[in-house]
Design a protein around this motif. Structure first.
Motif, PDB file in Angstrom:
ATOM      1  N   ARG A  88     -92.987  15.793   8.519  1.00 28.78           N
ATOM      2  CA  ARG A  88     -91.667  15.534   7.977  1.00 28.78           C
ATOM      3  C   ARG A  88     -91.302  14.062   8.163  1.00 28.78           C
ATOM      4  NH1 ARG A  88     -92.119  19.574  11.706  1.00 28.78           N
ATOM      5  NH2 ARG A  88     -90.072  20.570  11.694  1.00 28.78           N
ATOM      6  N   LEU A  89     -90.376  13.613   7.328  1.00 30.94           N
ATOM      7  CA  LEU A  89     -89.798  12.284   7.478  1.00 30.94           C
ATOM      8  C   LEU A  89     -88.601  12.407   8.393  1.00 30.94           C
ATOM      9  CD1 LEU A  89     -89.748   9.261   6.511  1.00 30.94           C
ATOM     10  CD2 LEU A  89     -88.132  10.026   4.745  1.00 30.94           C
ATOM     11  N   ASP A  90     -88.728  11.919   9.627  1.00 33.24           N
ATOM     12  CA  ASP A  90     -87.634  12.054  10.592  1.00 33.24           C
ATOM     13  C   ASP A  90     -86.446  11.186  10.209  1.00 33.24           C
ATOM     14  OD1 ASP A  90     -88.311  14.015  12.360  1.00 33.24           O
ATOM     15  OD2 ASP A  90     -89.191  12.681  13.854  1.00 33.24           O
ATOM     16  N   TYR A  91     -86.714   9.941   9.859  1.00 30.54           N
ATOM     17  CA  TYR A  91     -85.628   9.041   9.468  1.00 30.54           C
ATOM     18  C   TYR A  91     -86.175   7.891   8.637  1.00 30.54           C
ATOM     19  CZ  TYR A  91     -87.294   6.495  13.629  1.00 30.54           C
ATOM     20  OH  TYR A  91     -88.067   5.862  14.555  1.00 30.54           O
ATOM     21  N   LEU A  92     -85.316   7.342   7.797  1.00 31.67           N
ATOM     22  CA  LEU A  92     -85.634   6.183   6.967  1.00 31.67           C
ATOM     23  C   LEU A  92     -84.298   5.590   6.531  1.00 31.67           C
ATOM     24  CD1 LEU A  92     -87.746   4.406   5.526  1.00 31.67           C
ATOM     25  CD2 LEU A  92     -87.542   5.954   3.562  1.00 31.67           C
ATOM     26  N   GLY A 111     -78.818   5.705   4.941  1.00 30.76           N
ATOM     27  CA  GLY A 111     -80.004   6.467   4.584  1.00 30.76           C
ATOM     28  C   GLY A 111     -80.116   7.675   5.488  1.00 30.76           C
ATOM     29  N   ARG A 112     -81.332   8.036   5.856  1.00 25.97           N
ATOM     30  CA  ARG A 112     -81.515   9.125   6.816  1.00 25.97           C
ATOM     31  C   ARG A 112     -81.512   8.495   8.207  1.00 25.97           C
ATOM     32  NH1 ARG A 112     -85.924  13.621   5.647  1.00 25.97           N
ATOM     33  NH2 ARG A 112     -84.375  13.901   3.991  1.00 25.97           N
ATOM     34  N   PHE A 113     -80.338   8.421   8.804  1.00 21.18           N
ATOM     35  CA  PHE A 113     -80.151   7.730  10.077  1.00 21.18           C
ATOM     36  C   PHE A 113     -80.378   8.674  11.249  1.00 21.18           C
ATOM     37  CE2 PHE A 113     -76.027   9.409   8.814  1.00 21.18           C
ATOM     38  CZ  PHE A 113     -75.606  10.057   9.963  1.00 21.18           C
ATOM     39  N   LYS A 114     -80.522   8.090  12.459  1.00 26.02           N
ATOM     40  CA  LYS A 114     -80.707   8.876  13.671  1.00 26.02           C
ATOM     41  C   LYS A 114     -79.367   9.134  14.355  1.00 26.02           C
ATOM     42  CE  LYS A 114     -84.264   8.494  16.276  1.00 26.02           C
ATOM     43  NZ  LYS A 114     -85.279   8.037  17.261  1.00 26.02           N
ATOM     44  N   ASN A 115     -79.261  10.315  14.944  1.00 26.79           N
ATOM     45  CA  ASN A 115     -78.090  10.695  15.727  1.00 26.79           C
ATOM     46  C   ASN A 115     -78.078   9.893  17.035  1.00 26.79           C
ATOM     47  OD1 ASN A 115     -76.100  11.937  17.242  1.00 26.79           O
ATOM     48  ND2 ASN A 115     -77.003  13.987  17.146  1.00 26.79           N
ATOM     49  N   ARG A 116     -77.041   9.108  17.283  1.00 32.10           N
ATOM     50  CA  ARG A 116     -76.938   8.278  18.479  1.00 32.10           C
ATOM     51  C   ARG A 116     -75.767   8.711  19.375  1.00 32.10           C
ATOM     52  NH1 ARG A 116     -80.275   4.016  17.840  1.00 32.10           N
ATOM     53  NH2 ARG A 116     -79.403   3.091  19.725  1.00 32.10           N
ATOM     54  N   HIS A 117     -75.296   9.944  19.220  1.00 32.34           N
ATOM     55  CA  HIS A 117     -74.059  10.355  19.876  1.00 32.34           C
ATOM     56  C   HIS A 117     -74.258  11.053  21.217  1.00 32.34           C
ATOM     57  CE1 HIS A 117     -71.684   9.330  16.299  1.00 32.34           C
ATOM     58  NE2 HIS A 117     -72.662   9.871  15.600  1.00 32.34           N
ATOM     59  N   GLY A 150     -80.970  13.720  12.893  1.00 31.06           N
ATOM     60  CA  GLY A 150     -80.348  12.723  12.033  1.00 31.06           C
ATOM     61  C   GLY A 150     -79.823  13.352  10.755  1.00 31.06           C
ATOM     62  N   SER A 151     -79.202  12.541   9.915  1.00 32.66           N
ATOM     63  CA  SER A 151     -78.575  13.032   8.690  1.00 32.66           C
ATOM     64  C   SER A 151     -78.736  12.005   7.583  1.00 32.66           C
ATOM     65  CB  SER A 151     -77.079  13.302   8.923  1.00 32.66           C
ATOM     66  OG  SER A 151     -76.876  14.223   9.967  1.00 32.66           O
ATOM     67  N   ASP A 152     -78.568  12.461   6.351  1.00 34.38           N
ATOM     68  CA  ASP A 152     -78.546  11.565   5.197  1.00 34.38           C
ATOM     69  C   ASP A 152     -77.109  11.112   4.983  1.00 34.38           C
ATOM     70  OD1 ASP A 152     -81.270  12.048   4.773  1.00 34.38           O
ATOM     71  OD2 ASP A 152     -80.847  13.803   3.532  1.00 34.38           O
ATOM     72  N   GLY A 153     -76.848   9.833   5.210  1.00 33.10           N
ATOM     73  CA  GLY A 153     -75.485   9.326   5.094  1.00 33.10           C
ATOM     74  C   GLY A 153     -75.362   7.947   5.706  1.00 33.10           C
ATOM     75  N   ALA A 154     -74.346   7.760   6.552  1.00 33.00           N
ATOM     76  CA  ALA A 154     -74.070   6.438   7.117  1.00 33.00           C
ATOM     77  C   ALA A 154     -73.652   6.563   8.575  1.00 33.00           C
ATOM     78  CB  ALA A 154     -72.971   5.745   6.323  1.00 33.00           C
ATOM     79  N   GLU A 168     -69.525   1.066  23.892  1.00 31.58           N
ATOM     80  CA  GLU A 168     -70.290   1.429  22.690  1.00 31.58           C
ATOM     81  C   GLU A 168     -69.530   2.510  21.930  1.00 31.58           C
ATOM     82  OE1 GLU A 168     -74.337   3.863  21.522  1.00 31.58           O
ATOM     83  OE2 GLU A 168     -74.430   2.505  23.250  1.00 31.58           O
ATOM     84  N   ILE A 169     -69.301   2.269  20.641  1.00 29.50           N
ATOM     85  CA  ILE A 169     -68.604   3.222  19.773  1.00 29.50           C
ATOM     86  C   ILE A 169     -69.512   3.557  18.595  1.00 29.50           C
ATOM     87  CG2 ILE A 169     -66.597   3.607  18.290  1.00 29.50           C
ATOM     88  CD1 ILE A 169     -65.040   1.667  20.036  1.00 29.50           C
ATOM     89  N   ASN A 170     -69.679   4.852  18.326  1.00 32.29           N
ATOM     90  CA  ASN A 170     -70.503   5.309  17.207  1.00 32.29           C
ATOM     91  C   ASN A 170     -69.701   6.242  16.313  1.00 32.29           C
ATOM     92  OD1 ASN A 170     -73.190   4.222  18.218  1.00 32.29           O
ATOM     93  ND2 ASN A 170     -72.662   5.595  19.899  1.00 32.29           N
ATOM     94  N   TRP A 171     -69.861   6.065  15.019  1.00 27.30           N
ATOM     95  CA  TRP A 171     -69.249   6.971  14.033  1.00 27.30           C
ATOM     96  C   TRP A 171     -70.293   7.248  12.955  1.00 27.30           C
ATOM     97  CZ3 TRP A 171     -68.947   6.254   8.809  1.00 27.30           C
ATOM     98  CH2 TRP A 171     -68.196   7.190   8.091  1.00 27.30           C
ATOM     99  N   SER A 172     -70.374   8.493  12.505  1.00 24.78           N
ATOM    100  CA  SER A 172     -71.338   8.811  11.445  1.00 24.78           C
ATOM    101  C   SER A 172     -70.827   9.954  10.583  1.00 24.78           C
ATOM    102  CB  SER A 172     -72.700   9.178  12.042  1.00 24.78           C
ATOM    103  OG  SER A 172     -72.629  10.387  12.772  1.00 24.78           O
ATOM    104  N   TYR A 173     -71.330   9.963   9.355  1.00 24.43           N
ATOM    105  CA  TYR A 173     -71.001  11.026   8.401  1.00 24.43           C
ATOM    106  C   TYR A 173     -72.220  11.245   7.507  1.00 24.43           C
ATOM    107  CZ  TYR A 173     -68.343  13.828   5.036  1.00 24.43           C
ATOM    108  OH  TYR A 173     -67.885  14.849   4.241  1.00 24.43           O
ATOM    109  N   GLY A 174     -72.637  12.506   7.354  1.00 29.00           N
ATOM    110  CA  GLY A 174     -73.792  12.783   6.512  1.00 29.00           C
ATOM    111  C   GLY A 174     -74.045  14.271   6.389  1.00 29.00           C
ATOM    112  N   ARG A 175     -75.257  14.614   6.004  1.00 33.94           N
ATOM    113  CA  ARG A 175     -75.661  15.999   5.857  1.00 33.94           C
ATOM    114  C   ARG A 175     -77.172  16.078   5.969  1.00 33.94           C
ATOM    115  NH1 ARG A 175     -74.689  17.814  -0.311  1.00 33.94           N
ATOM    116  NH2 ARG A 175     -76.396  19.230   0.209  1.00 33.94           N
ATOM    117  N   SER A 176     -77.679  17.257   6.302  1.00 37.21           N
ATOM    118  CA  SER A 176     -79.119  17.489   6.407  1.00 37.21           C
ATOM    119  C   SER A 176     -79.502  18.666   5.528  1.00 37.21           C
ATOM    120  CB  SER A 176     -79.525  17.779   7.857  1.00 37.21           C
ATOM    121  OG  SER A 176     -79.267  16.683   8.698  1.00 37.21           O
TER     122      SER A 176
END
Length: 391
Positions: A88-92, A111-117, A150-154, A168-176
């Motif tokens: 599988r493609l884990d992230y790109l 793109g397909r980002f990694k979960n950093r939370h 991770g998810s496809d989004g930002a 450190e502050i992280n915010w993300s929105y996406g879907r898998s």
């Protein structure tokens, strides 16, 4: 490993050294283990000792300039019954370093980002960065490995170093995407439709003091899922909403390190099994993990991990009654005690072993599968020995 996955990994291993020369870098890892789960099918069927503990990966980073880069990783996994076997493609994703933000430094991943939370969410995909081959399942449930990684989004990451410490502050929105195999694992082997994730929205904050020897943080998650039935299907359309609140902590000393995470997870299910079906529950759990370094090459680990599917039903009696005895009560919780040992036998080589003693089965994948219920007992154990090499 099948021929397709072998060819994919060989091609990636051969190309990036050329493609990234001068503007980027690439790395990889190979890991093979031997494992067994006894009195459950969490890892293996029929108490079998198997080599279903294989992880191969290639990751790389190509920089177009100082502010723009592309990062990606492809892997092959065989983790027994925990998740789907294969490549599988884990992230790109595109990594964009934001312009001057005053005292803040920022990155945007598209793109397909990694979960950093979470403490280990961004490193769970690499075997030699994990404390154990099987992470604490209360937080890092392997059935959701591909969805949670991770998810496809930002994703937006902001950091600020002050005299009082590092923020450190992280915010993300996406879907898998959810595969057919995952859909059947969660909803039953006879379903014909598709499960889909509409979105996952996450936010987290971490702080480290000037000494940098400990770190504390919290994260919020909300996600919606839906089920779209096939024309001929046992289920109807349904939805699931999940909200998670989590606290994280880690401490580093010269010879030992301590980490812990605690979660509260709110879940509401509607439809799917019948037009008037509705279920609401609050799951709770977490882990405490201690690692001690005997020498620079050898360390040991102890960990306690607990999870209750429903805090109002910690012994699972309501779960068993509501399913007419189809799902035993001990699938309503899962408590695990783990002991591990690590030996760095040479540069970039590691041998790691662990043993887990478990009560309950709430994090065993495929609860609606009769084979899972038949083969998984209330008290069970598992062990794994894994050899790792990275470059």
């Amino acid at each position: 490993m099948n021929m397709r996955a072998s060819l994919l990994l060989f091609t990636l291993a051969a190309l990036p050294g050329k493609a990234l020369a001068g503007n980027g870098s690439w790395h990889g890892y190979l890991s093979q283990g031997v494992t067994q789960s006894i009195n459950s099918n969490f890892l293996t069927d029929n108490d079998s000792v198997t080599g279903e503990l294989t992880e191969l990966g290639i990751n790389g980073r190509y920089e177009f300039d100082q502010s723009l880069a592309v990062v990606g990783q492809v892997v092959y996994l065989d983790g027994g019954n925990r998740y789907e076997k294969g490549s599988r493609l884990d992230y790109l994703f595109v990594d964009w370093t934001l312009p001057d933000l005053g005292e803040w430094q920022g990155h945007v991943h598209l793109g397909r980002f990694k979960n950093r939370h979470w403490l280990y969410s961004a490193t769970r995909d690499v075997p030699h960065t994990r404390a154990t081959s099987v992470l604490p399942q209360s937080v890092y449930y392997d059935g959701f490995r591909d969805i949670a990684l991770g998810s496809d989004g930002a994703l937006l990451q902001l950091t600020r170093l002050t005299e009082h410490g590092l923020w450190e502050i992280n915010w993300s929105y996406g879907r898998s995407s959810i595969s057919d195999e995952q859909t059947q694992a969660f909803l039953g082997t006879n379903v014909q439709g598709k499960a889909k994730q509409d979105y996952v929205h996450q936010f987290s904050v971490f702080w480290q003091p000037p000494s940098m020897n400990w770190r504390i943080g919290g994260s919020l998650l909300e996600s919606d899922f839906r089920y779209e039935p096939a024309p001929m299907d046992e289920l109807i359309g349904g939805t699931t909403n999940i909200r998670r609140v989590m606290l994280s902590f880690e401490y580093f000393s010269k010879n030992w390190e301590l980490s812990a995470e605690f979660l509260k997870e709110y879940q509401q299910d509607s439809g799917a099994y019948s037009p008037d079906y509705y279920n609401s529950r609050i799951g709770e759990g977490g882990f405490v993990q201690l690692r001690y370094m005997f020498t620079p090459e050898i360390s040991g680990l102890v960990m306690q991990d607990i999870y209750d599917l429903n805090r109002e039903d910690r012994k699972g009696n309501m779960l068993e009654a509501s399913t007419g005895g189809v799902i035993p009560a001990y699938f309503g919780y899962m408590d695990t005690t783990t002991v591990g040992l690590r030996w760095d036998i040479a540069p970039n080589w590691r041998l790691q072993g662990e043993h887990h003693w478990v009560q309950g089965g709430a994090r065993i994948r495929g609860l609606l599968n009769p084979q899972t219920q038949l083969q998984s007992q209330s008290h069970w154990r598992m062990w794994a020995v894994q050899l790792m090499y990275w470059f």
